[in-house]
Design an enzyme around this catalytic site. Sequence first.
Site, PDB file in Angstrom:
ATOM      1  N   LYS A 132       1.014  -0.709  -9.377  1.00 54.75           N
ATOM      2  CA  LYS A 132       2.200  -0.361 -10.154  1.00 54.75           C
ATOM      3  C   LYS A 132       3.472  -0.892  -9.503  1.00 54.75           C
ATOM      4  CE  LYS A 132       4.435   1.654 -13.452  1.00 54.75           C
ATOM      5  NZ  LYS A 132       4.489   0.798 -14.660  1.00 54.75           N
ATOM      6  N   CYS A 167       0.822  -1.183   0.000  1.00 50.60           N
ATOM      7  CA  CYS A 167       0.000   0.000   0.000  1.00 50.60           C
ATOM      8  C   CYS A 167       0.865   1.246   0.000  1.00 50.60           C
ATOM      9  CB  CYS A 167      -0.830  -0.005   1.271  1.00 50.60           C
ATOM     10  SG  CYS A 167      -1.598  -1.582   1.568  1.00 50.60           S
TER      11      CYS A 167
END
Length: 564
Positions: free
Chosen positions: A559, A2
């Site tokens: 990503k 995260c």
Amino acid sequence: MCGIIGLVGSFNHYDVLLKGLKRLEYRGYDSSGIGYLNKDGIVINKYPESVDTLFKEVKKFTAYCSIGHTRWATHGKVSYKNTHPFISKNGLFCLVHNGTINNFLTLKEELISNGYIMNGDTDSEVLVNYLEYLFLNNHNILLSLKLLDSKLDGSYSLVIISKNEEALYFLKNQTSLLLIEKEEGYVLTSDVYSLDDKEINYYEFEDHQYGKIDNNVEIYKNDIKISHNFKRLIKDDVNINSCSCYLEKELFECPALIEKEIQYYSKSESIPQNVINELNSKRKIYVIGCGTSFHAGLIFKEIVDKEVEVILASEFIYQNKSLNENDGYIFISQSGETLDVIRSIEKVKNAFFISITNNKDSTISRKSKYHFDIMVQKEISVASTKAYFGEVVFLYILAKRMNDENYKEIFDLPFRMNQIKSNIKEIETLAYQVKEYKNLLFLGKGIDYLSCLECSLKLKEITYIHSEAIYLGELKHGPLALINKDFPSIILITNDELKEIGEISINEIKSRDGKVFIKQFDSSYKLSFLLQVYYYDFLAFLVAKNLGVNIDKPRNLAKSVTVE
Ligand code: F6R
């Protein structure tokens, strides 16, 4: 895995926090949330949706301190109950976490037997409660953080609000956490790009450090107070102007960026001769990366005249073989933040290694004495395209330098890529046909097979069409069983000598009603294997566009993979 951010001071918390989270979305976008402390106590807003929802739903607020999180789900489904921040049972602490805790179930059981009830499935919810549980025994937050650290097995960057203090607390191990100094106060965050400031003063926490940040900075490790020095960073210009689809932009700008990279790395001093000599003197070179970067590494092995093993970072970390001190290492990571690669570097940190990233301000570049930047500017789309070409270009020049060969063919690459770009109509026609299928094979031999791996990854990643890369010669040893009129093949052949053998496979497919797509590339050009990838990247993009899916943010992905 995260992105996290925390602010303490006189910031416009709403603005800086939400925009910061938006910029951290490359680390995950399954759900998002914020928590802040103001005169009414701790307030939380969270949604099992991306940061755009926060912009729509959260009303402007003021705060003494605030924290935010954008999630890529690791423990538990994407749901409200698994969305950060988490608040402890008695409301004393509110926390955001990046990382994964291996022993969280043991801690959870201990908490449950002590009367704690947890609603969700995450390790992070256990952390906030365990911190409170420790604190209720000793009434000292810093001591509780130290004890928490000693209890945890895993990776964790935690930023914490305490109900009764206008301060942020933190704890860090194995995943990056930075402290940034600003006029308004301090920012704690996963990376420097969460702020859009061009110049930044930052301090990178070390593993097992914990502390408290308000007007002052207090950092500890094992009870010992640690002094800190801020480093000054001037960021590269990051062009992330809004556009409907970054993948398209990134594919189109690729030739021009590659051209600059080629100009730069063709100057001999940009890859110092001592690096070439060191690598050449090694018994063997390990090339380590994940996904697309791993595929780029495979090309290096194909070109260089030396013993090379290309290995996935996630495998390398757990390999039990003892390390040979005569071996060298090349680490490849577009983002420079992939945890598996970082952990691989830690495993060999005393050996000779170089790293290749597209981010000179990343954890990996900071850890590397020899770091090479592929210079293709920030990649926003989750699917890596221009970075693949940037990595292969660098590795190609490196391999040729190591071989003591010239590489003049590479100067023609941007021009040839531009030719593909200007012929996009042809690829559109192909995309129109390919979008009708649910499955597809990419078939190739030798270096073309390596291109198949990358083409196949890109197609499945952004279109959700299942595809596999298969060695042409392996077709008849099993995969041919899949072929029928609904299961087409794309054949990649750039070597004239293999055309005959290719014909045989094509006939075998056609005899089973399988459709064959084949595009001829100039076989006299040494880098045609790479042009194929560019061509089929466009195909993946155009199929995805036809299917109307979210091209830049494929489902379930992020990503940068900052957890194991
Ligand atoms: C595929 C893709 C991923 C990344 C992989 C490694 O399009 O983007 O497979 O290549 O997650 O990422 P980096 O290179 O940032 O370490």
